[in-house]
Design a protein around this motif. Sequence first.
Motif, short mmCIF file in Angstrom:
data_model
loop_
_atom_site.label_atom_id
_atom_site.label_comp_id
_atom_site.label_asym_id
_atom_site.label_seq_id
_atom_site.Cartn_x
_atom_site.Cartn_y
_atom_site.Cartn_z
N PHE A 288 0.87 -1.18 0.00
CA PHE A 288 0.00 0.00 0.00
C PHE A 288 0.90 1.23 0.00
O PHE A 288 1.74 1.38 0.90
N ILE A 289 0.73 2.09 -1.00
CA ILE A 289 1.60 3.27 -1.13
C ILE A 289 0.80 4.47 -1.63
O ILE A 289 -0.31 4.33 -2.15
N GLY A 290 1.40 5.66 -1.53
CA GLY A 290 0.84 6.86 -2.11
C GLY A 290 1.29 7.02 -3.55
O GLY A 290 2.34 6.47 -3.95
N LYS A 291 0.54 7.78 -4.32
CA LYS A 291 0.83 7.87 -5.75
C LYS A 291 2.14 8.60 -6.05
O LYS A 291 2.69 8.46 -7.14
N THR A 294 4.90 5.98 -6.85
CA THR A 294 4.53 4.94 -7.82
C THR A 294 5.74 4.45 -8.59
O THR A 294 5.94 3.24 -8.77
N TYR A 295 6.57 5.37 -9.08
CA TYR A 295 7.71 5.04 -9.93
C TYR A 295 8.63 4.02 -9.27
O TYR A 295 9.05 3.03 -9.87
N PHE A 296 8.95 4.26 -8.00
CA PHE A 296 9.88 3.38 -7.29
C PHE A 296 9.29 1.99 -7.08
O PHE A 296 9.99 0.99 -7.20
N HIS A 297 8.00 1.92 -6.74
CA HIS A 297 7.39 0.64 -6.36
C HIS A 297 6.89 -0.18 -7.53
O HIS A 297 6.59 -1.37 -7.35
N PHE A 300 11.38 0.13 -10.26
CA PHE A 300 12.63 -0.26 -9.61
C PHE A 300 12.46 -1.48 -8.70
O PHE A 300 13.25 -2.41 -8.72
N TRP A 301 11.44 -1.44 -7.87
CA TRP A 301 11.25 -2.48 -6.86
C TRP A 301 10.99 -3.85 -7.50
O TRP A 301 11.68 -4.83 -7.15
N PRO A 302 10.06 -4.00 -8.44
CA PRO A 302 9.89 -5.31 -9.09
C PRO A 302 11.17 -5.78 -9.79
O PRO A 302 11.46 -6.99 -9.80
N ALA A 303 11.92 -4.85 -10.36
CA ALA A 303 13.17 -5.22 -11.02
C ALA A 303 14.15 -5.82 -10.01
O ALA A 303 14.79 -6.86 -10.27
N MET A 304 14.30 -5.19 -8.85
CA MET A 304 15.20 -5.69 -7.81
C MET A 304 14.77 -7.07 -7.33
O MET A 304 15.58 -7.98 -7.17
N LEU A 305 13.46 -7.23 -7.10
CA LEU A 305 12.95 -8.51 -6.61
C LEU A 305 13.15 -9.62 -7.63
O LEU A 305 13.53 -10.74 -7.28
N LYS A 306 12.90 -9.29 -8.88
CA LYS A 306 13.04 -10.28 -9.95
C LYS A 306 14.47 -10.80 -10.03
O LYS A 306 14.71 -12.02 -10.08
N THR A 553 3.62 16.33 -2.54
CA THR A 553 3.28 17.38 -3.48
C THR A 553 3.51 17.00 -4.93
O THR A 553 3.25 17.77 -5.82
N VAL A 554 4.03 15.78 -5.17
CA VAL A 554 4.34 15.39 -6.54
C VAL A 554 3.07 15.00 -7.26
O VAL A 554 2.36 14.10 -6.82
N PRO A 555 2.72 15.66 -8.36
CA PRO A 555 1.50 15.29 -9.07
C PRO A 555 1.63 13.92 -9.71
O PRO A 555 2.72 13.52 -10.11
N PHE A 556 0.51 13.20 -9.81
CA PHE A 556 0.54 11.86 -10.36
C PHE A 556 0.78 11.89 -11.86
O PHE A 556 1.62 11.20 -12.39
N ASP A 557 0.01 12.71 -12.56
CA ASP A 557 0.18 12.81 -14.01
C ASP A 557 0.93 14.10 -14.30
O ASP A 557 0.36 15.17 -14.34
N ASN A 558 2.23 13.99 -14.50
CA ASN A 558 3.07 15.18 -14.61
C ASN A 558 2.79 16.01 -15.86
O ASN A 558 3.19 17.16 -15.94
N ASP A 559 2.15 15.41 -16.86
CA ASP A 559 1.91 16.14 -18.10
C ASP A 559 0.46 16.60 -18.22
O ASP A 559 0.06 17.09 -19.27
N ALA A 560 -0.35 16.41 -17.18
CA ALA A 560 -1.74 16.81 -17.27
C ALA A 560 -1.85 18.33 -17.30
O ALA A 560 -1.20 19.03 -16.53
N PRO A 561 -2.66 18.90 -18.19
CA PRO A 561 -2.84 20.35 -18.22
C PRO A 561 -3.61 20.79 -16.99
O PRO A 561 -4.29 20.00 -16.34
N LEU A 562 -3.50 22.08 -16.67
CA LEU A 562 -4.23 22.59 -15.51
C LEU A 562 -5.73 22.52 -15.73
O LEU A 562 -6.50 22.35 -14.81
#
Length: 677
Positions: A288-291, A294-297, A300-306, A553-562
């Motif tokens: 369970f994580i915050g959005k 997302t990138y790390f979990h 990166f994380w599945p890659a390390m586990l694999k 404060t990091v937005p989930f969709d970095n390219d979403a218009p305002l």
Amino acid sequence: MQRTLVTSALPYANGHIHIGHLVEYLQTDIWVRFQKLRGRRCVYMCADDTHGTAIMIRARQEGIGEEELIAKMRQAHVADFAGFDIEFDNYGSTNSPETREACEEIWAALRKAALVREKEVTQLYDPQAGTFLADRFVKGTCPKCQAANQYGDSCDKCGAHYSPADLIDPVSTLSGIKPEIRQADHLFVEIEKLHEFLEQWTQRGDHLQPEVANYLAGHFLCEPLHDWDVSRPAPYFGFEIPDSPGNYWYVWFDAPIGYIGSTKQWCRRFGEDFDQWWRSPETEVHHFIGKDITYFHTLFWPAMLKIAGFSLPTKVHIHGFLTVNGEKMSKSKGTFIRASTYLEHLDPSYLRYYYASKLTARVDDLDLNFDEFAAKVNADMVGNIVNLASRTAKFAAQTGLAATYPADGGLFAQAAADGQTIAEAYDAGDYARATRLILAAGDRANQFVEQRAPWNLRKDPAKVDELRDVCTIGLNLFRQLAVYLAPVLPRLARQTGELFGEPIERWEQSQQPLLGTPVGRFTHMMQRVDPKRVEAMQAASAEPAEDDATAETVPFDNDAPLLAEPLAETIGFDVFAKVDLRVARVVAAEDVAGAQKLLKLTLSLGGEHRRTVFAGIKGVYKPEDLVGRLLICAANLAPRKMKFGLSEGMIVAAGGGGGEIYLLAPDAGSKPGQRVH
């Protein structure tokens, strides 16, 4: 029994727990409690995230060692979690022998797979503070949109990601001086070599929510993945890399490995086989994580586990951010509230229920509106659920429960049948739906008690048997709902167990009434929310602050218009008022054969009023998940003849195009047929 291992993101040892953090830990605790109530072998692992430059600097500022700092913060974190009835099976630390062992094992596997390479990087260095600057210790002007006062990793205004060295006019937040540019050798994991595996894992199966899988596909997996920088040069508080003296694993390398370290610690305490929990196909792993992470979990994380041969996550449950009264948490407005401050003023059960009533299986932000908070708790918990017990228990203390269950018009059987749907909602993480179904059963039960009026029956000695029967029904309906709410409200479950002399421990207790037993003395289970205490809590939290930004404060969709699309032309109120928007309940939903996007919905507008609506939401919502939901329906549209039948209205949804659809729904307590004003 099948084994389930559950984790939450590790809280950072640089600060206290606040109500934004609690969204995740309460969400996870509810899910784990539900699994245990169903009789599953489920363990909840967590730990403090203790490494990095921020810890080193904080310890220096306080004049203590890093280990003393993290020990002090651990004590505060554990107390905060306990205050909110959050129960971990093990709460460890990333600064532990077990986590170091796991780091070394995974690192050796990465080296063996030839995935590690060294290259020179440019970093910002603060000569006055004597340290390289982590992302959050640098501020400057965004290189993409030129927004001022942005951190060194991403821009709050446009969402761009960059390195601290890319900032325009960077300034160290430690000393206020302009940092120097220095070169240093860093170690990188060449994650692009696992691109095919990551694409398959993220895009197939149900490891991720659909919107998360789509986000990864459209933002990262559509191009080569960047090498992952996993080392930092001294000075740095963390684990030194065994085959690279003077370099330390970056905090984001060892933080998720803390899940494994905490599990190792638990296994050693209780004699468990570690491999059964992290290397067995019979064990499910749920994160369970915050959005914002997302990138790390999910990459990166599945890659390390694999690579290291550990179990991959069965599911990564990702939630949105918390806003308070519609805005980002603010210290100056008193809405940046520590967990400990909340506990000094309000019942933790209030927040557990409020968050549960808002949390769905989607990656939606959650707003804590204090007016709604008070109204919802008072109406739903005090006025609905607890009210059932308070209106009957004091009479049943004199009569006890009947030996056989009296006729109740099918109320207990109906709520028992609802248990399967409620359980499915909990399992899917859709607590909002679970609580709606529970409250609906509470409404039916309260109507029964209101009609039979035990307070009047007790006045007539000739009606003692009828009084006992009414109380037997009312209290069993209450107990049934207390079982369903036990994952959300463990204190209420404990109080209910004490009232009936039988602890609530199994989900199956909701399926059979309790009969022929005495009833204990009723004590108040939950008080109404006092608005003055809410105000006092906010006043105690308020402080002048130059920067009200939180870590989230990091937005989930970095390219979403305002703004997703231009606003329509202005209309008068008289035109708007012609649209009759109504609350509607979905009573049936089914696929439309031959249609790619349509679902056929049967809506109740109250009473016998039914409408058939064809909605283009297929593939986003499953028919079985819609039944019972409240929606908003445009009820006075002219019927539209379609290829598949007659559509008698439209349901209201939001979306940004590209398949994004989010159904709009009224708050709990709304009734089918009510007009939306």
